[in-house]
Design a protein around this motif. Sequence first.
Motif, short mmCIF file in Angstrom:
data_model
loop_
_atom_site.label_atom_id
_atom_site.label_comp_id
_atom_site.label_asym_id
_atom_site.label_seq_id
_atom_site.Cartn_x
_atom_site.Cartn_y
_atom_site.Cartn_z
N THR A 292 3.15 11.04 16.16
CA THR A 292 2.53 11.24 14.85
C THR A 292 3.53 11.44 13.73
OG1 THR A 292 2.37 13.63 15.31
CG2 THR A 292 0.48 12.26 15.90
N SER A 293 4.81 11.53 14.07
CA SER A 293 5.81 11.80 13.03
C SER A 293 6.11 10.58 12.16
CB SER A 293 7.11 12.30 13.68
OG SER A 293 7.61 11.33 14.58
N SER A 294 5.80 9.40 12.67
CA SER A 294 6.10 8.19 11.90
C SER A 294 4.94 7.19 12.03
CB SER A 294 7.40 7.55 12.40
OG SER A 294 7.32 7.31 13.80
N PRO A 295 3.79 7.52 11.40
CA PRO A 295 2.64 6.61 11.49
C PRO A 295 2.79 5.42 10.55
CG PRO A 295 2.09 8.47 10.11
CD PRO A 295 3.49 8.73 10.62
N TYR A 296 1.83 4.51 10.62
CA TYR A 296 1.77 3.34 9.76
C TYR A 296 0.42 3.32 9.05
CZ TYR A 296 5.79 1.14 12.06
OH TYR A 296 7.04 0.85 12.54
N THR A 297 0.42 2.69 7.89
CA THR A 297 -0.84 2.28 7.28
C THR A 297 -1.10 0.85 7.74
OG1 THR A 297 -0.70 3.69 5.33
CG2 THR A 297 -2.05 1.72 5.15
N LEU A 298 -2.24 0.66 8.40
CA LEU A 298 -2.62 -0.67 8.87
C LEU A 298 -3.59 -1.28 7.86
CD1 LEU A 298 -2.61 -2.86 11.06
CD2 LEU A 298 -4.54 -1.67 12.13
N VAL A 299 -3.18 -2.40 7.27
CA VAL A 299 -3.98 -3.07 6.26
C VAL A 299 -4.38 -4.44 6.79
CG1 VAL A 299 -4.01 -3.92 3.88
CG2 VAL A 299 -2.69 -1.89 4.45
N THR A 300 -5.64 -4.80 6.61
CA THR A 300 -6.08 -6.15 6.96
C THR A 300 -6.20 -6.95 5.67
OG1 THR A 300 -8.38 -5.42 6.93
CG2 THR A 300 -7.27 -5.44 9.05
N VAL A 301 -5.43 -8.02 5.58
CA VAL A 301 -5.36 -8.83 4.35
C VAL A 301 -6.01 -10.19 4.62
CG1 VAL A 301 -3.83 -9.86 2.63
CG2 VAL A 301 -3.24 -7.66 3.69
N GLN A 302 -6.90 -10.58 3.71
CA GLN A 302 -7.55 -11.88 3.85
C GLN A 302 -6.53 -13.00 3.64
OE1 GLN A 302 -11.00 -12.20 1.37
NE2 GLN A 302 -11.80 -10.19 1.98
N THR A 341 -11.97 -12.46 12.52
CA THR A 341 -12.12 -12.20 11.08
C THR A 341 -11.31 -13.14 10.21
OG1 THR A 341 -10.31 -10.59 11.04
CG2 THR A 341 -12.50 -9.76 11.61
N GLY A 342 -10.25 -13.71 10.76
CA GLY A 342 -9.37 -14.56 9.96
C GLY A 342 -8.41 -13.76 9.09
N ASN A 343 -8.40 -12.44 9.26
CA ASN A 343 -7.51 -11.59 8.46
C ASN A 343 -6.18 -11.38 9.19
OD1 ASN A 343 -9.56 -11.32 6.60
ND2 ASN A 343 -10.33 -9.43 7.50
N PHE A 344 -5.17 -11.02 8.38
CA PHE A 344 -3.84 -10.72 8.93
C PHE A 344 -3.60 -9.21 8.89
CE2 PHE A 344 -3.54 -15.10 7.74
CZ PHE A 344 -2.64 -15.67 8.63
N ASN A 345 -3.04 -8.68 9.98
CA ASN A 345 -2.68 -7.27 10.02
C ASN A 345 -1.30 -7.08 9.39
OD1 ASN A 345 -5.01 -6.39 11.26
ND2 ASN A 345 -4.18 -6.63 13.32
N VAL A 346 -1.23 -6.09 8.49
CA VAL A 346 0.01 -5.75 7.81
C VAL A 346 0.26 -4.26 8.02
CG1 VAL A 346 1.17 -5.57 5.58
CG2 VAL A 346 -0.26 -7.56 6.08
N LYS A 347 1.50 -3.89 8.37
CA LYS A 347 1.84 -2.49 8.62
C LYS A 347 2.87 -2.00 7.62
CE LYS A 347 0.88 -2.18 13.59
NZ LYS A 347 1.47 -1.87 14.91
N ILE A 348 2.60 -0.79 7.11
CA ILE A 348 3.51 -0.15 6.15
C ILE A 348 3.83 1.25 6.69
CG2 ILE A 348 3.83 0.59 3.76
CD1 ILE A 348 1.44 -1.37 3.12
N PRO A 349 5.10 1.54 6.99
CA PRO A 349 5.44 2.85 7.55
C PRO A 349 5.21 3.98 6.55
CG PRO A 349 7.43 1.60 7.07
CD PRO A 349 6.29 0.67 6.85
N MET A 350 4.85 5.15 7.08
CA MET A 350 4.58 6.32 6.26
C MET A 350 5.46 7.49 6.73
SD MET A 350 0.41 6.16 6.35
CE MET A 350 0.18 7.23 4.91
N LYS A 351 5.60 8.48 5.86
CA LYS A 351 6.30 9.70 6.21
C LYS A 351 5.27 10.77 6.56
CE LYS A 351 10.14 8.71 3.05
NZ LYS A 351 10.87 9.16 1.84
N ASN A 352 5.57 11.50 7.64
CA ASN A 352 4.62 12.53 8.07
C ASN A 352 5.36 13.70 8.68
OD1 ASN A 352 2.08 13.66 8.47
ND2 ASN A 352 1.81 12.71 10.47
N ASP A 353 6.40 14.16 7.95
CA ASP A 353 7.22 15.24 8.48
C ASP A 353 6.43 16.51 8.74
OD1 ASP A 353 9.38 13.54 8.34
OD2 ASP A 353 9.98 14.20 6.35
N ASP A 354 5.48 16.81 7.86
CA ASP A 354 4.68 18.02 8.03
C ASP A 354 3.45 17.78 8.90
OD1 ASP A 354 3.27 16.44 6.33
OD2 ASP A 354 3.29 17.82 4.64
#
Length: 445
Positions: A292-302, A341-354
């Motif tokens: 859980t210290s380095s999660p991602y935001t998972l975005v589905t882009v058309q 769905t025809g969508n693409f998965n995109v990942k953006i790293p997040m900070k979650n030190d606390d």
Amino acid sequence: MKSNFIKIVGICVATFFAFSACKKDNSQESLAQVKTFTARLTPHSIKLKTFGTVTYGKKNDITALVEGTIYELNVKEGDKVRQGDILLRMKNIQYEIQRSENQNQVNSAKASLETSKHNLTKSILNANSQIMSLENSRLNLAQKQSELELVKENLKKNERLFKAGGVSKQDITQMRLNAQGTQTEIEILKKKIQIEELGFRDEDLILAGYVPSENKDTLKNQLIELNTRSAQLEIEIAKVNLQNALENLKSTDTLIENLTVRASSDGIVGVLNFENGEHVMQNEKLMTIVETSSPYTLVTVQEKDMQGIELGSDAELEIASLNEIQSGKIEFIAPVADMQTGNFNVKIPMKNDDEKIKLGMFVRCSIQTNKSGNFFILPESVALKRDGNRISFYSVQNEILVIKNCVVDMEGDGRFFIESGIADGEQIVEKPSSALKEGMHVKAI
């Protein structure tokens, strides 16, 4: 009469023009009023507004390295763990039996090694004793040979005296017997020395690969080493057996250690596949630990929005529930669209030190694309209908409604971005009513 006729005609003409004027005024007042948007060609750098959810950065599947039955389960799903924490313990009676057997083998191998060392010591003593005995025999032989020489000299003297009558025949006979006895003893000693020399001769050293030394002490050591080779070999064999026994014991200890399962990383227990008392086979997945210290935001882009998005594109992430905004960069873009769905998965790293951010949280995303230029930016409310990336809308031209069709180059944040097909300053109807028809006279407001 004539003047009355003129008056009547004048009244009719006046009435006609008044009616015409009134009709024209009523026509102007009856035009439908439509709210319009003035299209302007505007330079713009496009940001894609979308949504995502928090997902795990990494997951570690914890598998059973050995077979066993769980008797102590220390975690449940959702528990937070630290690297090295004991997750569960298993037991396997076969490993305990095997360990006991291996320990006995180690003890036996140690005893054999000690016995071999003792035998080597005895062999060295025996070799020294044989060397000393051989040296003693050689001294005895030399002494007997000297005695024989004296006996022979006395015999010669007495034989001369016997001829002269000074010694009896019996004395001569006895002396001859003594000389013969001494000679026999010498022959026996020579045979004994030949036997004692076996394994202690120069040829024995040469045959064994040694070069006999001219130094007495070195030669002695060579002879001792030659005659204790068997005992030395026994020690080497005993050492190998002990090493094998220790390796077997170590392997069993490793198996037993693997019955205690520890966390390989910090995280939370995401999935737990077994309960207390259940039997687990080797290589079965016990649980999954999610970092859980380095999660991602998972975005589905058309697919239509993928233009201008690339690895390293800047993104702004808003976690509304935490009132927190983070900046990041796209780290992963799926090479293949989702088949359903025809969508693409995109990942953006997040900070979650606390570790306030939890998996599954809702995230608003603003992704900076590399597409910019001059666009007519229209609100989505202008669209009459849509077919893929083409839209139709009403344009007001000389107070008449005209349907136009354009290609949407980009869209986002509730707006269409169109590069061509629209005139600068063109009036476009917003939120068109179903009562409007192409060709109607309207008044733009």
